[in-house]
Design a protein around this motif. Structure first.
Motif, mmCIF file in Angstrom:
data_model
loop_
_atom_site.group_PDB
_atom_site.id
_atom_site.type_symbol
_atom_site.label_atom_id
_atom_site.label_comp_id
_atom_site.label_asym_id
_atom_site.label_seq_id
_atom_site.Cartn_x
_atom_site.Cartn_y
_atom_site.Cartn_z
ATOM 1 N N ALA A 179 -4.958 0.683 -6.290
ATOM 2 C CA ALA A 179 -5.867 1.627 -5.629
ATOM 3 C C ALA A 179 -5.083 2.713 -4.896
ATOM 4 O O ALA A 179 -5.418 3.907 -4.986
ATOM 5 N N TYR A 180 -4.026 2.309 -4.194
ATOM 6 C CA TYR A 180 -3.227 3.303 -3.472
ATOM 7 C C TYR A 180 -2.369 4.127 -4.431
ATOM 8 O O TYR A 180 -2.073 5.293 -4.148
ATOM 9 N N CYS A 196 -10.424 -1.810 -10.522
ATOM 10 C CA CYS A 196 -9.250 -2.663 -10.723
ATOM 11 C C CYS A 196 -9.588 -4.123 -10.487
ATOM 12 O O CYS A 196 -9.106 -5.008 -11.207
ATOM 13 N N LYS A 197 -10.407 -4.372 -9.490
ATOM 14 C CA LYS A 197 -10.795 -5.755 -9.203
ATOM 15 C C LYS A 197 -11.546 -6.358 -10.385
ATOM 16 O O LYS A 197 -11.276 -7.495 -10.807
ATOM 17 N N CYS A 202 0.833 -1.212 0.000
ATOM 18 C CA CYS A 202 0.000 0.000 0.000
ATOM 19 C C CYS A 202 0.865 1.259 0.000
ATOM 20 O O CYS A 202 0.615 2.198 -0.766
ATOM 21 N N ALA A 233 -11.450 3.122 -7.407
ATOM 22 C CA ALA A 233 -10.314 2.492 -8.084
ATOM 23 C C ALA A 233 -10.196 1.022 -7.709
ATOM 24 O O ALA A 233 -9.913 0.167 -8.566
ATOM 25 N N ALA A 234 -10.396 0.701 -6.421
ATOM 26 C CA ALA A 234 -10.328 -0.693 -5.992
ATOM 27 C C ALA A 234 -11.400 -1.524 -6.685
ATOM 28 O O ALA A 234 -11.137 -2.654 -7.144
ATOM 29 N N LYS A 287 -10.255 6.072 -3.936
ATOM 30 C CA LYS A 287 -9.676 4.772 -3.587
ATOM 31 C C LYS A 287 -10.722 3.664 -3.692
ATOM 32 O O LYS A 287 -10.450 2.577 -4.224
ATOM 33 N N SER A 317 -3.415 5.121 -7.321
ATOM 34 C CA SER A 317 -4.349 6.148 -7.806
ATOM 35 C C SER A 317 -4.521 7.256 -6.776
ATOM 36 O O SER A 317 -4.635 8.445 -7.137
ATOM 37 N N VAL A 351 -4.622 -5.307 -6.473
ATOM 38 C CA VAL A 351 -5.707 -4.332 -6.357
ATOM 39 C C VAL A 351 -5.333 -3.254 -5.348
ATOM 40 O O VAL A 351 -5.548 -2.056 -5.577
ATOM 41 N N LYS A 352 -4.768 -3.660 -4.217
ATOM 42 C CA LYS A 352 -4.315 -2.685 -3.217
ATOM 43 C C LYS A 352 -3.288 -1.736 -3.820
ATOM 44 O O LYS A 352 -3.354 -0.508 -3.634
#
Length: 392
Positions: free
Chosen positions: A371-372, A306-307, A244, A302-303, A299, A374, A367-368
């Motif tokens: 997301a981070y 992305c998933k 992260c 985005a998560a 976040k 982004s 994914v983490k």
């Protein structure tokens, strides 16, 4: 009190270096155990009010505190300082996390009573590394780059830096979750990292801004470092936290490398456009609140995105994707040392294949990271643009 650790079995990666690795780990473990009388003496000083104060002090070394702090520095005080602090924090996270997972050393033994639940290994202390890196780097940066600041203000900042740094380290021993050895080793690693960063910080920032290929180079370095990061069995959440933080730092690099020259401006760097300190303060509060709300929403979005995308891509190439949140197998009750703490002679990871011939990929870590990433990108690129559009 800490429960029995009979079910906790671990193969420390340092043992792959044979007798030398075992000797180093044994000496460090002895150092942890030798600090028990010190922790017991501190434990005798506990009171309900002091317990509450020390938990509050310990919070000054948590990610939940550093997140709004860095955001406030980037958006209000000095955008470059905020970027450099974030990159230094990422290096500190990596150094502490990789060393923890490499050594797999337990936390202080009974009769020390921990006042906080911890599900990761002990040495070195993340709090110690970061409480050296973050406050002292901010002070050195201020001292070196604020020529118009009076000596009395610098002295006050120095006093607050000392208080912040050492009180956080002491609070970890007071709470019974770290031995003096954990704190000392963490402090030494933090000092070494800080000394190196003070020599290279401005060059790295210049490289990110000026070099056309800096983003690709730094992302490649991040991927390599994460690939070699130790992640022993049983697992903890240390690797996930490092991912992260690496994602945030990578986002900061990408965001700064692809932003226009006049976009990333902190509020204090443009204070001439505000009539009074009151309006400046009010605008600062609005900036931080607006920016943090936007980052949280981004976040989550985005998560989710992305998933979905990664799930579809895995299915296209014949993989069976899952997205199970990474949990710490090492519980708070088992992480504290006891005589039944079992150190294995070989690595048992991968011996139990529960998926037979199917290739299963857990998407939680990528994914983490994305997301981070982004969030970091938005913090230095999109959010300042929103401030500009809203005229705040």
């Amino acid at each position: 009190m800490c429960e029995d650790n009979a079910n906790l079995k671990v193969f420390p990666p340092i043992h792959r270096f044979g007798n030398s690795g075992r000797w180093i780990r044994a000496k460090l473990l002895a150092g942890i155990l030798h600090g028990t009388p010190v922790l017991l003496h501190i434990q005798n000083l506990r009171t309900p009010r002091l317990n509450m104060i020390m938990k509050m002090v310990s919070f000054l070394g948590e990610e939940e505190f550093y997140t709004p702090l860095v955001a406030a520095i980037v958006w209000l005080v000095d955008a470059r300082l905020g970027r450099l602090v974030t990159l230094l924090m990422a290096l500190g996270f990596y150094l502490a996390g990789a060393t923890k997972n490499f050594l797999c050393l337990p936390r202080p033994p009974s009769p020390v009573v921990p006042l906080e639940r911890c599900n990761d290994w002990a040495l070195p202390s993340h709090h110690a590394v970061l409480s050296v890196n973050v406050p002292w780097y901010i002070w050195f940066y201020t001292y070196l780059h604020s020529s118009n600041m009076s000596s009395s203000v610098l002295f006050v900042l120095f006093f607050l830096t000392v208080l912040w740094s050492f009180s956080v380290m002491f609070s970890r021993m007071y709470l019974g979750v770290h031995s003096p050895a954990d704190i000392v080793v963490g402090g030494i690693l933090g000092c070494l990292l800080l000394a190196g960063w003070l020599h290279w910080d401005l060059y790295i920032d210049w490289y990110v801004v000026s070099s056309a290929g800096s983003s690709l180079v730094i992302l490649t370095v991040v991927m390599v470092l994460l690939y070699i990061h130790p992640d022993p069995n049983p697992t903890t959440y240390v690797f996930a936290e490092t991912v992260c933080m690496a994602g945030v730092a990578s986002g900061f690099v990408l965001g700064r490398a692809h932003s226009g020259p006049g976009i990333v401006v902190a509020l204090m760097e443009s204070r001439h456009s505000y009539g009074s300190n009151i309006s400046l303060f009010g605008c600062g509060l609005v900036r931080v609140f607006t920016g943090l709300v936007f980052l949280v929403m981004l976040k989550m979005a985005a998560a989710f995105l992305c998933k979905k995308v990664l799930y579809f891509m895995c299915q296209l190439v014949g993989l069976e994707p899952v997205c199970e949140k990474r949990k710490s197998v090492v519980t708070s009750e088992k992480i504290h040392y006891s005589t039944s703490f079992v150190v294995l002679d070989h690595d048992v990871a991968g011996e139990d294949n529960t998926h037979d011939n199917k290739t299963v990929l857990n998407l939680d870590i990528p994914v983490k990271f994305l997301a981070y990433l982004s969030m970091g990108f938005a913090a230095v690129n999109l959010v300042p643009a929103i401030f500009h559009m809203l005229n705040i």
